[in-house]
Design a protein around this motif. Structure first.
Motif, PDB file in Angstrom:
ATOM      1  N   HIS A   1     -20.647  11.887  73.746  1.00 36.41           N
ATOM      2  CA  HIS A   1     -20.163  10.556  74.133  1.00 36.41           C
ATOM      3  C   HIS A   1     -20.652   9.454  73.187  1.00 36.41           C
ATOM      4  O   HIS A   1     -20.214   8.303  73.293  1.00 36.41           O
TER       5      HIS A   1
ATOM      6  N   ASP B   1     -20.813  10.499  69.769  1.00 33.86           N
ATOM      7  CA  ASP B   1     -20.388  11.143  68.518  1.00 33.86           C
ATOM      8  C   ASP B   1     -21.530  11.837  67.788  1.00 33.86           C
ATOM      9  O   ASP B   1     -21.478  12.010  66.558  1.00 33.86           O
TER      10      ASP B   1
ATOM     11  N   PRO C   1     -13.526  12.732  75.037  1.00 35.08           N
ATOM     12  CA  PRO C   1     -13.085  11.361  74.722  1.00 35.08           C
ATOM     13  C   PRO C   1     -12.887  10.500  75.958  1.00 35.08           C
ATOM     14  O   PRO C   1     -13.060   9.275  75.897  1.00 35.08           O
TER      15      PRO C   1
ATOM     16  N   GLN D   1     -16.332   9.203  76.821  1.00 31.82           N
ATOM     17  CA  GLN D   1     -16.716   8.209  75.817  1.00 31.82           C
ATOM     18  C   GLN D   1     -15.993   6.884  76.064  1.00 31.82           C
ATOM     19  O   GLN D   1     -16.609   5.800  76.005  1.00 31.82           O
TER      20      GLN D   1
END
Length: 533
Positions: A419, A421, A431, A434
């Motif tokens: 979350h 990267d 995603p 995130q």
């Protein structure tokens, strides 16, 4: 002379013998009568005892007969019941057999009917096959005639156009290919533009719908708590003689107790919300009890710390129940409860995680993905921030490792670790989590950047002091302007305590950046404890 004497003597002897015989006869007669009477009495006693024994034997025989009769009756009744049960079972079996026979007859009738229908269909199919064969022969003849006509037309066209059929076909195919390529490229371009426009609209629609469904609170944590008092007289008890009570309370809880002119209130200052809560509850219990002295303060703080841990576990359980998450490991539940006392850039971590979980579940549901896994990953995405030890890896990686350790699904672990990267996203949930984390953290008023850096600086202060040998406890006080260090009296002398204060201050100057100045106070306390029995 002698004869005269002998005769009377003989007469006397005869008389005596007769009298003796008479007396003996009377004695024998009396003895015989006594013997007869005794014999009669013995006979009567024997007859009575024999009668008694006879009656007893008769009674025993009757009892045995009755018992045998009752046993026989009970056994016969059991056998009758068993026979009746067996008869009922036989009747049930007969009924089932009859039912099965009826079903078999019905199935046989259905099969017979089905066979007749199958024969009819087979006959119809045979007729259709014959018709199709005739039509196929006609079609073959028509095809041959059409092919002959086509060859005639092709030969006529070749004569007219001076081109062979293969050459004309190739020219026609090339022309059609060029036209198809141009039309396909235009069509693909239109589809791509329409897909981009539609995808953007759908993504915005999904995000807006998700945000509208989730009600969020603007929760900003601070670093002080206010403890209200009934009257100002309690301030003196809390301070204690020469301030020993307030020093004991600050040393036990690791917070700063500020007693000023504020009426009927005491301020509890500290960057750690758990410590502030322990201090507040401990003060509340001490004031209610009335006994405030150092030994009592330590006892109450220890009990309060344990009750706060129980409350953290209960809060975690209540959170996962409210969100409908099941099968979470108890240690992860405890970490979820600790989120209540942790803030991220001024935003309460538990409220933030709950909000991310709800947003992720709604967004996954809108996109047709696994909403349960998305909700689980949203709740646990910041679990690495509440790990008690200071980690060397980012909190996302630490949270992913903890989730793997406690048996979470690989998709959930990937969403936690990716979350921010730090790792590559391998699932569609990643995603979503995130994006929901960014949505929750970017709301106006949700976070304060200064709070995070401030708490990080205070933690660095404490960890730096704890790295020195002999340091038992360490607390950052007065918004980081004072560092109170407790050392073991047995391992550190007074001279060493002064040198330790200088070394800690020197290390802070060389390795940290901070506004103003930081006061380093090293406390060495000697305690002697004995028990009277």
């Amino acid at each position: 002379m002698e004869m005269n004497i002998i005769l009377p003597v003989l007469a006397a002897l005869v008389v005596g013998v007769l009298i003796g015989r008479f007396l003996l006869g009377r004695v024998f007669k009396n003895m015989e009568e006594d013997a007869k009477r005794k014999a009669k009495m013995l006979i009567k006693e024997a007859e009575s005892s024999a009668e008694t024994m006879k009656r007893n034997k008769v009674l025993e025989a009757k009892e045995k007969f009755l018992k045998m009769k009752s046993d026989f009756e009970s056994e016969s009744s059991k056998r009758k019941n068993q026979l009746s049960v067996n008869e009922n079972r036989l009747k049930q079996y007969e009924n089932k057999l009859k039912q099965n026979e009826n079903k078999l007859k019905q199935k046989e009738a259905q099969l017979t009917k089905g066979l007749e229908q199958q024969k009819k269909k087979t006959q119809e199919l045979d007729q259709r096959f014959d018709e199709i064969a005739e039509q196929k022969e006609l079609a073959i003849k028509a095809k041959e005639e059409a092919e002959n006509l086509r060859l005639q037309q092709v030969s006529q066209l070749e004569k007219i156009a001076n081109l062979k059929a293969d050459e004309a076909r190739e020219q026609l195919v090339e022309a059609l290919k060029d036209e198809a390529r141009s039309k396909a490229s235009i069509h693909i371009k239109n589809i791509m533009e329409e897909a981009k426009l539609t995808a953007t609209k759908e993504a915005k629609k999904t995000v807006i719908t998700t945000i509208q469904r989730t009600a969020a609170e603007h929760a900003i944590e601070n670093c002080v708590s206010v403890f209200n008092l009934e009257n100002d007289e309690l301030k003196g008890k809390i301070i204690g003689r020469e301030g020993r009570n307030i020093r004991a309370l600050e040393a036990s809880t690791g917070v700063e107790i500020i007693v000023d002119d504020t009426p009927e209130a005491i301020i509890i200052s500290g960057f750690d919300p758990v410590r502030r809560e322990i201090a507040r509850v401990s003060l509340q219990r001490l004031v209610a009890d009335g006994r405030i002295h150092p030994a009592r303060i330590e006892e109450v703080v220890a009990k309060t710390r344990k009750s706060i841990e129980d409350e953290i576990l209960e809060l975690g359980e209540r959170t996962v129940i409210d969100l409908g998450i099941h099968g979470l490991h108890p240690e992860l539940i405890r970490m979820v409860g600790r989120m209540r006392f942790r803030s991220s850039y001024g935003q309460n971590l538990l409220q933030h995680s709950r909000e991310v979980a709800k947003l992720a579940a709604s967004m996954a549901s809108e996109l047709g993905l696994n909403a349960k896994q998305a909700k689980r990953a949203g709740l646990l995405h910041d679990i690495g921030k509440v790990w008690p030890e200071e980690p060397e890896v980012p909190h996302a990686i630490l949270g992913m490792n903890l989730a793997k350790k406690y048996g979470e699904h690989p998709d959930v672990c990937n969403a936690i670790g990716a979350h921010h990267d730090e790792i590559e996203m391998t699932t569609l949930i990643s995603p979503i989590v995130q994006a929901c984390d960014a949505i929750s953290g970017s709301r106006p008023g949700a976070r304060r950047e200064m709070m995070e850096s401030y708490i990080k600086r205070l933690k660095e202060l404490e960890s730096m002091a704890l790295s020195f040998k002999g340091v038992h406890k360490c607390y950052a006080m007065q918004a980081g302007r004072e560092l109170r260090v407790m050392v073991d009296a047995e391992n550190v002398s007074d001279t060493e305590a002064g040198q330790l204060s200088f070394d800690i201050a020197n290390k802070i100057e060389n390795e940290m950046q901070y506004p103003g100045q930081i006061k380093v106070t090293v406390i060495r306390e000697m305690r002697a404890v004995n028990y009277a029995k």
